[in-house]
Design an enzyme around this catalytic site. Structure first.
Site, PDB file in Angstrom:
ATOM      1  N   LYS A  22       0.829  -1.211   0.000  1.00 19.79           N
ATOM      2  CA  LYS A  22       0.000   0.000   0.000  1.00 19.79           C
ATOM      3  C   LYS A  22       0.862   1.260   0.000  1.00 19.79           C
ATOM      4  CE  LYS A  22      -1.739   1.478   4.099  1.00 19.79           C
ATOM      5  NZ  LYS A  22      -1.498   2.849   4.527  1.00 19.79           N
ATOM      6  N   ASN A  23       1.842   1.312   0.912  1.00 22.39           N
ATOM      7  CA  ASN A  23       2.579   2.569   1.080  1.00 22.39           C
ATOM      8  C   ASN A  23       3.613   2.835  -0.011  1.00 22.39           C
ATOM      9  OD1 ASN A  23       1.026   3.147   3.250  1.00 22.39           O
ATOM     10  ND2 ASN A  23       2.540   2.591   4.805  1.00 22.39           N
ATOM     11  N   CYS A 118      -4.497  12.878  13.190  1.00 23.20           N
ATOM     12  CA  CYS A 118      -5.238  11.641  13.011  1.00 23.20           C
ATOM     13  C   CYS A 118      -5.074  10.786  14.248  1.00 23.20           C
ATOM     14  CB  CYS A 118      -4.827  10.923  11.730  1.00 23.20           C
ATOM     15  SG  CYS A 118      -3.336   9.985  11.876  1.00 23.20           S
ATOM     16  N   ARG A 123       0.872  14.598  13.333  1.00 23.84           N
ATOM     17  CA  ARG A 123       1.325  14.397  11.957  1.00 23.84           C
ATOM     18  C   ARG A 123       1.374  15.667  11.105  1.00 23.84           C
ATOM     19  NH1 ARG A 123      -1.068   8.898   9.640  1.00 23.84           N
ATOM     20  NH2 ARG A 123       0.805   8.996   8.389  1.00 23.84           N
ATOM     21  N   ASP A 306       4.715   0.600  12.161  1.00 24.31           N
ATOM     22  CA  ASP A 306       3.475  -0.013  11.679  1.00 24.31           C
ATOM     23  C   ASP A 306       3.282  -1.450  12.178  1.00 24.31           C
ATOM     24  OD1 ASP A 306       2.869   2.322  10.426  1.00 24.31           O
ATOM     25  OD2 ASP A 306       3.421   1.666   8.413  1.00 24.31           O
ATOM     26  N   ARG A 398      -8.572  -0.541   4.967  1.00 31.85           N
ATOM     27  CA  ARG A 398      -7.668   0.433   4.337  1.00 31.85           C
ATOM     28  C   ARG A 398      -6.343  -0.199   3.959  1.00 31.85           C
ATOM     29  NH1 ARG A 398      -6.988   5.827   7.612  1.00 31.85           N
ATOM     30  NH2 ARG A 398      -5.727   6.119   5.776  1.00 31.85           N
TER      31      ARG A 398
HETATM   32  C1  EPZ Z   1       4.287   6.887   6.440  1.00 32.08           C
HETATM   33  O1  EPZ Z   1       3.563   7.974   7.009  1.00 32.08           O
HETATM   34  C2  EPZ Z   1       3.320   5.746   6.325  1.00 32.08           C
HETATM   35  N1  EPZ Z   1       2.198   6.157   5.486  1.00 32.08           N
HETATM   36  C3  EPZ Z   1       2.826   5.343   7.714  1.00 32.08           C
HETATM   37  O2  EPZ Z   1       2.024   4.193   7.578  1.00 32.08           O
HETATM   38  C4  EPZ Z   1       4.040   4.985   8.583  1.00 32.08           C
HETATM   39  O3  EPZ Z   1       3.592   4.730   9.901  1.00 32.08           O
HETATM   40  C5  EPZ Z   1       5.022   6.145   8.602  1.00 32.08           C
HETATM   41  O4  EPZ Z   1       5.392   6.511   7.246  1.00 32.08           O
HETATM   42  C6  EPZ Z   1       6.315   5.835   9.355  1.00 32.08           C
HETATM   43  O5  EPZ Z   1       6.930   4.716   8.792  1.00 32.08           O
HETATM   44  C7  EPZ Z   1       2.314   6.122   4.165  1.00 32.08           C
HETATM   45  O6  EPZ Z   1       3.340   5.741   3.613  1.00 32.08           O
HETATM   46  C8  EPZ Z   1       1.129   6.536   3.372  1.00 32.08           C
HETATM   47  P1  EPZ Z   1       6.514  10.204   8.321  1.00 32.08           P
HETATM   48  P2  EPZ Z   1       4.146   9.451   6.952  1.00 32.08           P
HETATM   49  O7  EPZ Z   1       6.441  11.460   7.545  1.00 32.08           O
HETATM   50  O8  EPZ Z   1       4.893   9.614   5.689  1.00 32.08           O
HETATM   51  C9  EPZ Z   1       6.883  13.535  11.710  1.00 32.08           C
HETATM   52  C10 EPZ Z   1       0.094   2.863   7.952  1.00 32.08           C
HETATM   53  O9  EPZ Z   1      -0.430   2.352   8.975  1.00 32.08           O
HETATM   54  N2  EPZ Z   1       6.756  14.536  10.628  1.00 32.08           N
HETATM   55  O10 EPZ Z   1       7.658   9.281   8.076  1.00 32.08           O
HETATM   56  O11 EPZ Z   1       3.046  10.384   7.253  1.00 32.08           O
HETATM   57  C11 EPZ Z   1       5.624  12.723  11.928  1.00 32.08           C
HETATM   58  O12 EPZ Z   1       4.670  13.391  12.702  1.00 32.08           O
HETATM   59  C12 EPZ Z   1       0.633   4.268   7.986  1.00 32.08           C
HETATM   60  O13 EPZ Z   1       0.174   2.273   6.867  1.00 32.08           O
HETATM   61  C13 EPZ Z   1       6.898  15.881  10.913  1.00 32.08           C
HETATM   62  O14 EPZ Z   1       7.134  16.274  12.067  1.00 32.08           O
HETATM   63  O15 EPZ Z   1       5.150   9.398   8.189  1.00 32.08           O
HETATM   64  C14 EPZ Z   1       6.194  11.476  12.566  1.00 32.08           C
HETATM   65  O16 EPZ Z   1       6.410  11.731  13.929  1.00 32.08           O
HETATM   66  C15 EPZ Z   1       0.294   5.011   9.214  1.00 32.08           C
HETATM   67  N3  EPZ Z   1       6.769  16.787   9.893  1.00 32.08           N
HETATM   68  C16 EPZ Z   1       7.539  11.302  11.873  1.00 32.08           C
HETATM   69  O17 EPZ Z   1       7.863  12.600  11.340  1.00 32.08           O
HETATM   70  C17 EPZ Z   1       6.531  16.396   8.610  1.00 32.08           C
HETATM   71  O18 EPZ Z   1       6.439  17.261   7.721  1.00 32.08           O
HETATM   72  C18 EPZ Z   1       7.562  10.290  10.742  1.00 32.08           C
HETATM   73  O19 EPZ Z   1       6.465  10.549   9.873  1.00 32.08           O
HETATM   74  C19 EPZ Z   1       6.393  15.018   8.325  1.00 32.08           C
HETATM   75  C20 EPZ Z   1       6.505  14.105   9.357  1.00 32.08           C
END
Ligand code: EPZ
Length: 421
Positions: A22-23, A118, A123, A306, A398
């Site tokens: 998915k991701n 969320c 996030r 995850d 999802r």
């Molecule tokens: C991706 O989310 C995945 N989603 C998530 O999977 C996964 O948990 C996550 O990466 C971590 O591996 C998709 O790929 C669609 P991040 P993403 O940006 O990209 C912070 C699932 O269950 N951050 O790597 O949104 C953030 O808050 C989902 O399949 C900022 O502060 O995650 C988090 O603490 C849920 N500012 C950390 O970084 C930003 O601009 C990592 O988030 C972006 C992120």
């Protein structure tokens, strides 16, 4: 709203095939907006999130055809415009923000609803936005929207202050058609990013350093449509291995890249499970002595956030104590109260959960609060005494393709029924 009824206590056995990731599929589908011609994507999982992102790219002008039975998605992107994406779509899926990179690259403009918080945390998307600013975009936030504008994205060196999968994907998509060279430092090394990069390179992009924390991208003028197969879903694979583990069953997963779940395999071995791998399969079986361990979620190649909820469900019935520390998201323990309802002994201290193994779990009515918390409840239900009723199962729709079918194939008694409205 549908519910699952799962009868626990049966050892899983047999084999199943893991679906496409998915991701990885989400950004790849969005990246297809930049291709000239018809993109053909294979191994696309038929999931709610995928159907939503397809609606998002259609709203921008793409023509699509999704053969859901064959998992083939065809996309023709011509005359892509920065149209408004209905808030109804964005609010259900944060990955909608991925359209910023391709839209800025193609049209110099991107108006996207600012994703809200969320179930797993706040996030923010500040890293995406400051990365695009470094590449020359002007960004304003108004009326709940991100409005980004530039004449032409320009290559830049940008160091992310935190490892972000989403920001790495978004900025990489913007950079492939930008003017000059972009260097992304402290970039995400997740296999999903590598799959997206491989797809872009197949289209004619020039990306180096995939799978490392420094990605270098030389902008090109044009990308051509290609046929591409999405990599296997490592989180689905991990969830099923944990499901096999909690029932002390013996199962084999096909269409897996074992290296992608290296940290999980290490943890399962440490707990005492026997693991066998080939190039594209993983098998698990139990041993006499199973013990709790120490787990900490970190960006790839570390233990994935995850799989934090599912592995915690497994830990509830192992001897001794397991500690699980969540370092990626601030609110990713919503499965804990539900697991406690099933008899688990879990204490939370800050971002660490301390799990004391109990003899057995018992079935109870429980509720999913997000996709992976939901997976934890399913895992727990497989080992619980009695029949567990799980509500709000739209969360697992999802991210897990054909979940009841795959569990049945492994011998589980699972029914999907209409619940109360
Ligand atoms: C991706 O989310 C995945 N989603 C998530 O999977 C996964 O948990 C996550 O990466 C971590 O591996 C998709 O790929 C669609 P991040 P993403 O940006 O990209 C912070 C699932 O269950 N951050 O790597 O949104 C953030 O808050 C989902 O399949 C900022 O502060 O995650 C988090 O603490 C849920 N500012 C950390 O970084 C930003 O601009 C990592 O988030 C972006 C992120």
């Amino acid at each position: 709203m549908d519910i699952y009824k799962i009868k626990g206590g049966k050892k899983l056995s047999g084999e199943i095939t893991i679906s496409g990731a998915k991701n990885a599929a989400l950004p790849i589908i969005v990246a297809s907006l930049m291709a000239d011609g018809e993109t053909v994507l294979h191994n696309v999982p038929n999931l709610m999130d995928i159907r939503t992102i397809v609606k998002v790219i259609e709203a921008l002008g793409a023509k699509t055809h999704f053969d859901q039975a064959k998992n083939i998605l065809k996309i023709t992107a011509q005359n892509i415009k920065n149209n408004e994406i209905p808030y109804e779509l964005v609010k259900t899926m944060r990955a909608s923000v991925y359209v910023m990179g391709p839209l800025l690259a193609l049209t110099g403009e991107a108006d996207v609803s600012l994703p809200g918080g969320c179930a797993i945390g706040e996030r923010p998307v500040d890293i995406h936005l400051s990365g695009f600013e470094a590449m020359g975009a002007k960004i304003i936030l108004e009326h709940g929207n991100i409005r980004a504008k530039t004449k032409k994205l320009k290559g830049a060196t940008y160091k992310m202050n935190k490892v972000s999968v989403g920001a790495t994907a978004n900025l990489m998509m913007g950079a492939v058609l930008a003017e000059g060279k972009t260097i992304l430092e402290n970039s995400a090394m997740e296999p999903d990013i590598v799959d997206l990069g491989n797809f872009l390179n197949a289209m004619g992009a020039k990306i180096d350093g995939l799978g490392t924390d420094k990605i270098e991208i030389d902008g090109v003028k044009k990308l051509n449509a290609v046929s591409y197969s999405i990599m296997p879903d490592r989180i689905e694979a991990g969830t099923f291995l944990i499901a096999g583990a909690i029932t002390k069953g013996s199962i084999t997963l096909k269409n897996v890249v074992p290296e992608h779940i290296g940290a999980l395999l290490y943890t399962l071995k440490e707990m005492g499970f026997k693991i066998k791998t080939t190039k594209d399969t993983v098998s698990i079986s139990p041993s006499q002595k199973l013990l709790g361990t120490i787990i900490r979620t970190v960006p790839y190649p570390g233990f994935p956030t995850d799989l934090q909820a599912p592995i915690m469900a497994l830990a509830t019935i192992l001897s001794g104590i397991t500690t699980v520390t969540e370092t990626i998201f601030e609110n990713r323990f919503t499965h804990v109260p539900e697991l406690r309802r099933m008899g688990a002994d879990i204490t939370i201290e800050g971002n660490t959960a301390i799990i004391r193994g109990v003899k057995s779990l018992s079935a109870a009515p429980v509720m999913m609060s997000d996709l992976r918390a939901g997976a934890a409840l399913i895992v727990a239900a497989l080992a619980a005494k009695g029949t567990t009723e799980i509500r709000r199962i739209y969360h697992s729709d999802r991210g897990y393709e054909k979940l009841p079918e795959k569990l049945s194939q492994l011998g589980v008694s699972i029914k999907r029924e209409k619940g109360e409205a």
